[in-house]
Design an enzyme around this catalytic site. Structure first.
Site, PDB file in Angstrom:
ATOM      1  N   GLY A   1     -16.796   2.603  -2.759  1.00  0.00           N
ATOM      2  CA  GLY A   1     -16.731   1.818  -3.992  1.00  0.00           C
ATOM      3  C   GLY A   1     -17.551   2.459  -5.099  1.00  0.00           C
TER       4      GLY A   1
ATOM      5  N   ALA B   1      -5.277  -2.080  -5.532  1.00  0.00           N
ATOM      6  CA  ALA B   1      -4.628  -0.757  -5.584  1.00  0.00           C
ATOM      7  C   ALA B   1      -5.551   0.363  -6.062  1.00  0.00           C
ATOM      8  CB  ALA B   1      -3.349  -0.769  -6.425  1.00  0.00           C
ATOM      9  N   ALA B   2      -6.836   0.066  -6.284  1.00  0.00           N
ATOM     10  CA  ALA B   2      -7.762   1.165  -6.626  1.00  0.00           C
ATOM     11  C   ALA B   2      -7.825   2.139  -5.438  1.00  0.00           C
ATOM     12  CB  ALA B   2      -9.139   0.620  -6.957  1.00  0.00           C
ATOM     13  N   GLY B   3      -7.865   1.587  -4.236  1.00  0.00           N
ATOM     14  CA  GLY B   3      -7.862   2.442  -3.037  1.00  0.00           C
ATOM     15  C   GLY B   3      -6.560   3.221  -2.912  1.00  0.00           C
ATOM     16  N   ASP B   4      -5.458   2.583  -3.284  1.00  0.00           N
ATOM     17  CA  ASP B   4      -4.161   3.278  -3.206  1.00  0.00           C
ATOM     18  C   ASP B   4      -4.119   4.419  -4.217  1.00  0.00           C
ATOM     19  OD1 ASP B   4      -3.356   1.472  -1.249  1.00  0.00           O
ATOM     20  OD2 ASP B   4      -2.634   0.052  -2.754  1.00  0.00           O
TER      21      ASP B   4
ATOM     22  N   ASN C   1     -12.724   2.912   4.182  1.00  0.00           N
ATOM     23  CA  ASN C   1     -13.964   2.417   3.593  1.00  0.00           C
ATOM     24  C   ASN C   1     -14.860   2.013   4.768  1.00  0.00           C
ATOM     25  OD1 ASN C   1     -13.111  -0.137   4.453  1.00  0.00           O
ATOM     26  ND2 ASN C   1     -12.296  -0.696   2.454  1.00  0.00           N
TER      27      ASN C   1
ATOM     28  N   LYS D   1       0.822  -1.223   0.000  1.00  0.00           N
ATOM     29  CA  LYS D   1       0.000   0.000   0.000  1.00  0.00           C
ATOM     30  C   LYS D   1       0.853   1.269   0.000  1.00  0.00           C
ATOM     31  CE  LYS D   1      -3.763  -2.378   2.314  1.00  0.00           C
ATOM     32  NZ  LYS D   1      -4.424  -2.784   1.092  1.00  0.00           N
TER      33      LYS D   1
HETATM   34  O1  RIB Z   1      -3.718  -2.183  -1.632  1.00  0.00           O
HETATM   35  C1  RIB Z   1      -3.199  -3.216  -2.416  1.00  0.00           C
HETATM   36  C2  RIB Z   1      -1.929  -3.740  -1.810  1.00  0.00           C
HETATM   37  O2  RIB Z   1      -2.209  -4.359  -0.574  1.00  0.00           O
HETATM   38  C3  RIB Z   1      -1.240  -4.802  -2.627  1.00  0.00           C
HETATM   39  O3  RIB Z   1      -0.340  -4.258  -3.562  1.00  0.00           O
HETATM   40  C4  RIB Z   1      -0.606  -5.719  -1.586  1.00  0.00           C
HETATM   41  O4  RIB Z   1       0.770  -5.803  -1.648  1.00  0.00           O
HETATM   42  C5  RIB Z   1      -1.116  -5.188  -0.239  1.00  0.00           C
HETATM   43  O5  RIB Z   1      -0.195  -4.420   0.400  1.00  0.00           O
END
Ligand code: RIB
Length: 308
Positions: free
Chosen positions: A224, A251-254, A184, A40
Site C-alpha cells: 500500500g 482496482a489499484a492492485g489490478d 499483499n 480482477k
Molecule cells: O480488484 C477489484 C475487483 O475485485 C472489482 O472490480 C470486483 O469486481 C472484484 O473482482
C-alpha cells in the site's frame, strides 16, 4: 508489440459511495450509485491494454445484459475477445462494492460464470499463447483453470505472473509454475496458511522469504502506502509508493499488476524498475472512482514517473 494473455474473472461492479463501510447488521445511508466494469481479470486485461499491450482475455460471462456490456467494453479497449466465452447457464459475475470516504472499500463477489471457466476453455485458447510474452493470473476463477493456464504458458515459454487475490491457500503445483507472485500481506498469509496475527509478527523481508519458499522464482509484496518489497534468490529491495490522495482504491492492485506485466513483457526493465512502473499505475488508479474507469493510460503513467 508486447502480448499479454490474461486468464481470469469478468464482473459488473455495483458501487455505492458511503461515509463508512457498514459493519455486520448495520444499514448505512450511502450517496451515489455507479455501475462500472470490474473483475480482477478484466481489470488487469483492460489495464494492460491501456498501457499499450496487445491483450488476449480468456474468461466466461453469461448470456445476459451485463455480459454484453463486458464484451462491448473489452472490444472498445482493443482487447481480443475470441476466448471470452458466453455461458448459457450462469449469470455474468457481479461485484457489490461499498467505497468509503477515505477511499477504502469492501467487495462481495457473486462469481456466476467466472467459476465455470474450465481447463478446456484454456485448451481452446492455447493457440493464442504462442508468441505471447506474459501470462497474468488471479484467483477469481477455478484453481484447476489457473493451473492449466500456467502449465500451457510454461510449455510455451511465457513468463507467468500470479496476483494471488482474493487471499487463499493454493496448490503447490500452481506455485511451482509461477515466475513472479504479487501478494499483499494478507494474501501472503493466505498462501502460507498462517493467521493474520502470525503474519503481523513477520517482517516484510521474512514474509517474502516465506512466499519464495513456496515455489515462485520472484515475489513482489505490495504494501500500500509503504510501496513494495521485491525479492528473489538475488536478495531483496524496496520500491517507494507514489503519494496520492485516494478516492477509491478498487482496482489499484489490478492496475499495479497490469503495469508490472506490461513492464516485464517489454523486457527492458529489471523487476524492481517494473515494480516502480506498476506502483505509478496503482497510485493513479486510486485517484478515481470505479474499477475500469480508473485504470490509467500509458501517457499518464509516464507523466507521473517524469514528475519524480
Ligand atoms: O480488484 C477489484 C475487483 O475485485 C472489482 O472490480 C470486483 O469486481 C472484484 O473482482
Amino acid at each position: 508489440m508486447t502480448r499479454i494473455i490474461v486468464v481470469g474473472s469478468a464482473n459488473m461492479d455495483l458501487v455505492v459511495q458511503t461515509p463508512h463501510i457498514p459493519g455486520p447488521g448495520e444499514t448505512v445511508l450511502g450517496r451515489n450509485f455507479v455501475m462500472a466494469l470490474g473483475g480482477k481479470g478484466a481489470n488487469q486485461a483492460v489495464g494492460a491494454a491501456r498501457l499499450g499491450a496487445d491483450v488476449v482475455f480468456v474468461a466466461r460471462v453469461g448470456q445476459d445484459t451485463f455480459g454484453d456490456q463486458c464484451l462491448d467494453g473489452y472490444r472498445d479497449e482493443g482487447i481480443t475477445v475470441d476466448y471470452v466465452f458466453r455461458d448459457p447457464d450462469a449469470a455474468t459475475g457481479v461485484g457489490m462494492i461499498a467505497v468509503a470516504d477515505d477511499g477504502e472499500n469492501s467487495i462481495t463477489v457473486a462469481s456466476g460464470a467466472n467459476m465455470r471457466l474450465t481447463p478446456q476453455d484454456v485448451e481452446t485458447a492455447r493457440g493464442a499463447f504462442a508468441g505471447a510474452d506474459v501470462l497474468l493470473l488471479q484467483l477469481e476463477v477455478p484453481l484447476e483453470t489457473v493451473l492449466a493456464a500456467a502449465l500451457v504458458a510454461r510449455e510455451q515459454g511465457l513468463r507467468v505472473v500470479l496476483n494471488p487475490a482474493p487471499a487463499q491457500e493454493i496448490p503447490d503445483e500452481i506455485l511451482a509454475a509461477v515466475d513472479v507472485i504479487t501478494p499483499n500481506r494478507v494474501e501472503a498469509a493466505g498462501l502460507m496458511g498462517i493467521s493474520d496475527t502470525e503474519v503481523q509478527a513477520l517482517s516484510d523481508e521474512n514474509l517474502a522469504k516465506g512466499v519464495l519458499g513456496l515455489g515462485p522464482s520472484e515475489a513482489v509484496i505490495t504494501l500500500g502506502a509503504q510501496g513494495a518489497l521485491v525479492a528473489g534468490s538475488w536478495g531483496w529491495t524496496r520500491v517507494a509508493a507514489f503519494p496520492v490522495t485516494p478516492v477509491d482504491t478498487t482496482a489499484a492492485g489490478d492496475a499495479f499488476n497490469a503495469g508490472l506485466a506490461v513492464a516485464l513483457a517489454r523486457g527492458t526493465m529489471a523487476l524492481d524498475q517494473a515494480a516502480r512502473y506498476a506502483s505509478a499505475c496503482g497510485a493513479l488508479a486510486a485517484t478515481k472512482l470505479g474499477a475500469q474507469p480508473s485504470l490509467p493510460a500509458a501517457a499518464a503513467v509516464v507523466r507521473l514517473l517524469g514528475e519524480e
